[in-house]
Design a protein around this motif. Structure first.
Motif, PDB file in Angstrom:
ATOM      1  N   THR A   1     -91.669  13.088 -40.071  1.00  0.00           N
ATOM      2  CA  THR A   1     -91.738  14.172 -39.705  1.00  0.00           C
ATOM      3  C   THR A   1     -92.081  14.166 -39.941  1.00  0.00           C
ATOM      4  O   THR A   1     -92.295  14.057 -38.634  1.00  0.00           O
ATOM      5  N   PRO A   2     -91.176  16.284 -40.017  1.00  0.00           N
ATOM      6  CA  PRO A   2     -91.168  17.049 -38.326  1.00  0.00           C
ATOM      7  C   PRO A   2     -92.981  16.848 -37.280  1.00  0.00           C
ATOM      8  O   PRO A   2     -93.876  17.002 -38.203  1.00  0.00           O
TER       9      PRO A   2
ATOM     10  N   ASP B   1     -87.367  18.388 -36.090  1.00  0.00           N
ATOM     11  CA  ASP B   1     -87.161  17.419 -37.347  1.00  0.00           C
ATOM     12  C   ASP B   1     -86.388  16.451 -36.048  1.00  0.00           C
ATOM     13  O   ASP B   1     -85.206  16.599 -35.689  1.00  0.00           O
TER      14      ASP B   1
ATOM     15  N   THR C   1     -82.363  14.712 -37.180  1.00  0.00           N
ATOM     16  CA  THR C   1     -81.464  15.365 -37.021  1.00  0.00           C
ATOM     17  C   THR C   1     -82.045  15.860 -35.768  1.00  0.00           C
ATOM     18  O   THR C   1     -80.536  16.822 -35.122  1.00  0.00           O
TER      19      THR C   1
END
Lengths: 807, 194
Positions: free
Chosen positions: A632-633, A660, A663
């Motif tokens: 999770t971020p 994130d 990414t």
């Protein structure tokens, strides 16, 4: 002595008027005994700071501040202009307040016209409210004192018995025997010098200042009735487009003639290295310019490039720091002895920060209309220019030189453009239009296309910052040193044709670069009480020139740079406030407590405390290693503090981020700003400005980087193109210069600290300075990786994170 | 360079009777016709590539970036949909939504929320939202969109190519940072339009 410009305005007619001016002889209004204007010297050191105090830049330039006519109408003449930030509304509030006008009474606002408005310098640097606001308030106060005297004479009672309300003066609470301002000035011709000692209202009596008065310009804009400079139309106006050189140092070899029979009868204009086309129809001009076959000699390559890769970035930083490319190093701030402070420190830190070239990138590219005649009109005007410039007088002189006319023959009229946020292509487009109009003998409108603006507007400079800090054995700061490298932050027209793009193409010399003109040092100093503290700035040379006869060939070493919102303040504060967190971490101190420890100014502490309260700030342990990627971020929060120009508005900013791990995307989720800019003129307008600063500076932090190769800028469009269809105009998308999209915008909470008894300070820029550090500091808490180079794009975040994890 | 083809078209603008205009070159985008031949100020030139939304208008009932809609392409579209080329091209612009005396709910909401700074992009936001909210309401969705729904629309509104059916996300851009207020204004207007 009647002034020509006053006559031109037609005020001093039989119907009567009261005019407050700058250069009037006080004796004209002999029934009053105003003090002679005692004028502070204009700060000519910095064009972005001019126009403060009660002085105007050039007393001969304009004369009136304010006029009340026989119908009671109030007109304000302002050399500062509405750039879309709402200053017209705020300045009108200030005038209405001092004149005891009613809430809704219209103040006519005449702005930015070399024939009628005073020279108040550039509209820039958050100076309008704190400079022009004070001037206009004093002009209105001068007028009001005169109105009281007139009322006393005409009603026949002493001044203390009089009361003013809603544009009338009468006796006592009920305004008995009241006269309107129009009645009082009727059939009189009163010229007053601005009285610097005229009493002003007590802020506790304010009824209009401090209110969220709606923007006066917004209705026209939402109904499609407002005329921006892009909407100026003249009879017989032609459309022009310019074909810029193939490289920053390219020279013209030749232009092939256009084929015959084209729509709009396009004609080619060629002068030096300047090439343009003019046609009767706008689309025809666009077509002709895009199809024009021009041959260029490429010229010398730029000294560095930036294609967005780490390699190019490293060599750009090296080139900026290369002593061969600098021409001066100055101490900007110095206390104690930084070198020995560092040498004697228990623990030392050093870090290098970088921000790339960034652009103004207005949504509406620059546009101007010029009407250059073969001979002067009855007022001596031969060239009239409609422009979104931030400096009408400074452009006037530059255009005069470009066209070979006396300055007095050039009339520049400001018309609002798309929000500029500094010196964008507005002045250059004006030069293009002027040259084309002079060449074809008709009024010409030049609308820059998107790639013209993206590729050729003068840029906000890249900056490199080397920071060093030392802590003593108690974890207290023992030394702080900040060395910065930057090109100039001001190449505004300044009355020189060579400061305009077209002027350089014609062989005019740009302004010689001098260390005092660089202006990259804004907020390079901190407001923390650090001992052994040193800030030095090295000036990077932008170009060299070679003059032969009357022609100067300019060879650009780096992209042409200039003033972008905050000048160096955005980059300097990114470096200072990020490094402050690095020092706090080294001292194992909470970022809030660390700042509080070194700050003594109660207003500075107040904004810090206000933001901490609003954010429910709690100390968190410092991450000591990079966070392991999770599904999770990751959440982080950061702080930054600044006092604008170390002297004006106070801002403390809190930012929350989610990073994130898959990414590298950084989402700035929530921002809180605590803001003290003294007396608040319009709380809603102020909040709007602060929100805009947050969003725009978040964009600059996360996304914005001008890419360029040896010839010039390559990121010449926005991102996101409908491609591959007959519907869209075909073009080959290259790299983009992208700005924040709506999904990337944080929620914004604003805490305003009003200081009714303190001077009103500018708010157009201060918050921008804090954003990059607040976000970078938040990212550190999220992932344990210190990011020292903007922008924080997904690729750079991911790369830095993976490097920190040894991946 | 190919010789230009002058063409005369009929444009029904903002509910007015159709007006014949002759353009010297049929490759001209509608934006230039609206601004220079009809003298409109609502649709703005922003990028010329359909990237920013400043030129947005309603064309035959659909949102369109008028800098991309050449007269040639509009006529091809008319042929595709079996509309005779002599039929008027139906266009609605910001000027056609409302007036100061009788504002459209979106225009009123933009004033209520003081949504805009330089407001050069206000046309983009208002016309885009007009089409989007109108589409939602026509489809029976009367709910006030959430902040993230509005943000998603303004970032990723799906542009469908009328010829190929290809879809591309097309953002609406603002430089001043008036985003927060645009979103609030669009939410407020949704209540008035439903």
């Amino acid at each position: 002595m009647l002034d020509k410009k006053i006559n031109r305005r037609g005020f001093l007619t039989k119907s009567g008027a009261l005019v407050v001016g700058f250069s009037f002889v006080p004796a004209v209004a002999s029934f009053l005994t105003p003090a002679a204007p005692a004028l502070a010297g204009a700060d000519t050191n910095s064009p972005d700071q001019a126009g403060s105090g009660l002085a105007i830049d050039d007393p001969a330039s304009g004369d009136a501040w304010l006029a009340i006519d026989a119908s009671g109408g109030v007109t304000v003449y302002c050399g500062k202009v509405e750039l879309g930030t709402g200053v017209q509304t705020a300045l009108s509030q200030i005038v209405a307040e001092e004149l005891y006008l009613s809430f809704g009474q219209i103040v006519t606002f005449i702005q930015g016209d070399t024939s009628v408005t005073p020279n108040q310098g550039y509209t820039a640097g958050s100076q309008t409210i704190q400079g022009a606001g004070v001037q206009l308030r004093q002009a209105a106060a001068t007028a009001f004192q005169a109105l009281l005297q007139l009322a006393s004479q005409q009603i026949g009672v002493a001044v203390p018995a009089l009361r003013a309300q809603d544009g009338k003066i009468g006796i006592g609470h009920n305004l008995n025997r009241a006269l309107t301002y129009g009645q009082m000035v009727s059939r009189q011709q009163i010229q007053l010098a601005l009285d610097p000692n005229a009493p002003v209202k007590n802020p506790t009596d304010y009824t209009i200042v401090g209110q969220p008065v709606p923007r006066v310009d917004l209705p026209g804009k939402v109904f499609g009735q407002f005329s921006y400079v892009q909407d100026v139309v003249l009879p017989g106006m032609l459309h022009g487009r310019v074909v810029r050189p193939a490289g920053r140092n390219a020279t013209l070899v030749g232009v092939s003639p256009l084929s015959s029979g084209l729509a709009g009868s396009p004609q080619i204009v060629k002068k030096g290295n300047f090439v343009g086309v003019v046609a009767t129809d706008e689309w025809a001009a666009i077509q002709a310019a895009s199809q024009l076959n021009v041959t260029w000699n490429p010229g010398a390559p730029l000294a560095a490039t930036d294609d967005g890769t780490a390699t190019a970035r490293a060599s750009l930083m090296q080139a900026l720091q290369n002593p061969a490319n600098t021409f001066n190093t100055s101490k900007l701030f110095s206390t104690g002895d930084a070198a020995s402070g560092l040498a004697g420190a228990k623990k030392t830190l050093q870090a290098t920060y970088f921000t790339p070239y960034q652009m103004h990138a207005p949504i509406g590219p620059s546009c101007a209309v010029a009407d250059v005649r073969s001979s002067p009109d009855s007022n001596g005007i031969q060239a009239t220019i409609w422009s979104g410039t931030q400096g009408i007088y400074q452009l006037q002189g530059a255009i005069a030189q470009l066209l070979g006319l006396p300055t007095s023959a050039v009339h520049v009229i400001y018309v609002e453009a798309s929000g500029c946020y500094g010196h964008n292509g507005a002045d250059d487009a004006a030069a293009d239009a002027a040259l084309l109009s002079q060449a074809v003998g008709a009024p010409v409108r030049v609308q820059w296309m998107r790639p013209d603006e993206h590729a050729w507007e003068p840029l906000g400079p890249a900056m490199v910052h080397a920071l060093q800090g030392g802590l003593d054995s108690h974890g207290n700061v023992a030394a702080w040193e900040h060395s910065l490298w930057t090109q100039t932050h001001s190449t505004r027209p300044g009355g020189r044709a060579g400061n305009l793009l077209a002027g350089q193409e014609l062989g005019f010399a740009p302004q010689t670069e001098s260390p005092t003109g660089l202006l990259g040092g804004r907020n390079s100093g901190v407001n923390y009480a650090f001992p052994n503290y040193l800030v030095t700035a090295s000036s990077v040379r932008s170009f060299t020139t070679a003059t032969s006869g009357s022609t100067t060939q300019t060879t650009n070493l780096f992209p042409r740079t200039t003033a972008l919102r905050t000048l160096g303040g955005f980059s300097n504060t990114f470096a200072n406030e990020s490094f402050t967190d690095e020092m706090a971490m080294a001292a194992n101190a909470d970022p809030l407590a660390f700042r509080q420890q070194y700050l003594s100014d109660p207003r500075g502490l107040a904004v810090l405390n206000a933001v901490a309260t609003a954010a429910n700030w709690k100390a968190m342990p410092w991450p000591t290693t990079a966070a392991q990627a999770q599904s999770t971020p990751l959440f982080g929060r950061g702080l930054a503090y600044v006092q604008y120009e170390n002297n004006f508005a106070y801002v403390a900013t809190y930012a929350e981020v989610l990073v994130d791990p898959t990414t590298g995307v950084v989402q700035v989720t929530h921002v809180i700003v605590a803001h003290d800019c003294g007396l608040i003129i319009n709380p809603d307008g102020l909040k709007n400005q602060i929100e805009g600063n947050v969003v725009q500076a978040t964009s600059r932090t996360l996304k914005e980087e001008v890419l360029f190769d040896a010839n010039g800028v390559t990121s010449t469009t926005w991102a996101g193109v409908p491609t591959s269809n007959t519907w869209s105009i075909k073009y080959n998308p290259g790299p983009s210069y992208s700005i924040l999209h709506f999904t990337e915008v944080p929620t914004v909470q604003v805490v305003l600290l009003d200081q009714p008894t303190q001077p009103a300070l500018g708010a157009g820029e201060p918050t921008s300075e804090t954003m990059a550090a607040a976000i970078g500091n938040a990212i550190y808490f999220a992932i344990g990786v210190r990011l020292r180079e903007l922008p924080f794009t997904p690729a750079t975040v991911l790369a830095a994170w993976q490097a920190a994890l040894g991946l | 360079m190919a010789s230009p083809t002058p063409v005369t078209v009929s444009i029904a603008l903002n509910g007015q009777p159709p007006q014949q205009v002759t353009v010297p070159d049929s490759s001209v985008p509608l934006l230039y016709v609206l601004r220079n031949q009809f003298g409109l100020k609502g649709p703005k030139f922003g990028c010329g590539f359909g990237q920013c939304g400043a030129c947005s208008v309603i064309l035959f009932g659909e949102i369109a970036r008028s800098c991309q809609a050449t007269i040639d392409a509009i006529q091809q579209l008319m042929t595709l949909y079996h509309i005779p080329l002599t039929a008027p091209i139906s266009v609605t612009t910001l000027e056609g939504l409302g007036t100061p005396a009788s504002p459209h709910p979106l225009q009123q909401a933009f004033l209520d929320q003081q949504a805009g700074q330089c407001a050069y992009c206000a046309n983009a936001m208002i016309m885009g939202a007009y089409s989007w909210l109108g589409g939602r309401i026509a489809a029976g969705n009367m709910a006030v969109p959430s902040v993230s729904e509005v943000e998603d629309f303004l970032s990723n509104s799906v542009y469908t190519d009328p010829f190929t059916g290809a879809v591309t996300p097309t953002p609406y851009l603002c430089r001043c940072g008036a985003h927060v207020r645009f979103v609030s204004a669009i939410q407020e207007a949704a209540k008035g339009m439903a």
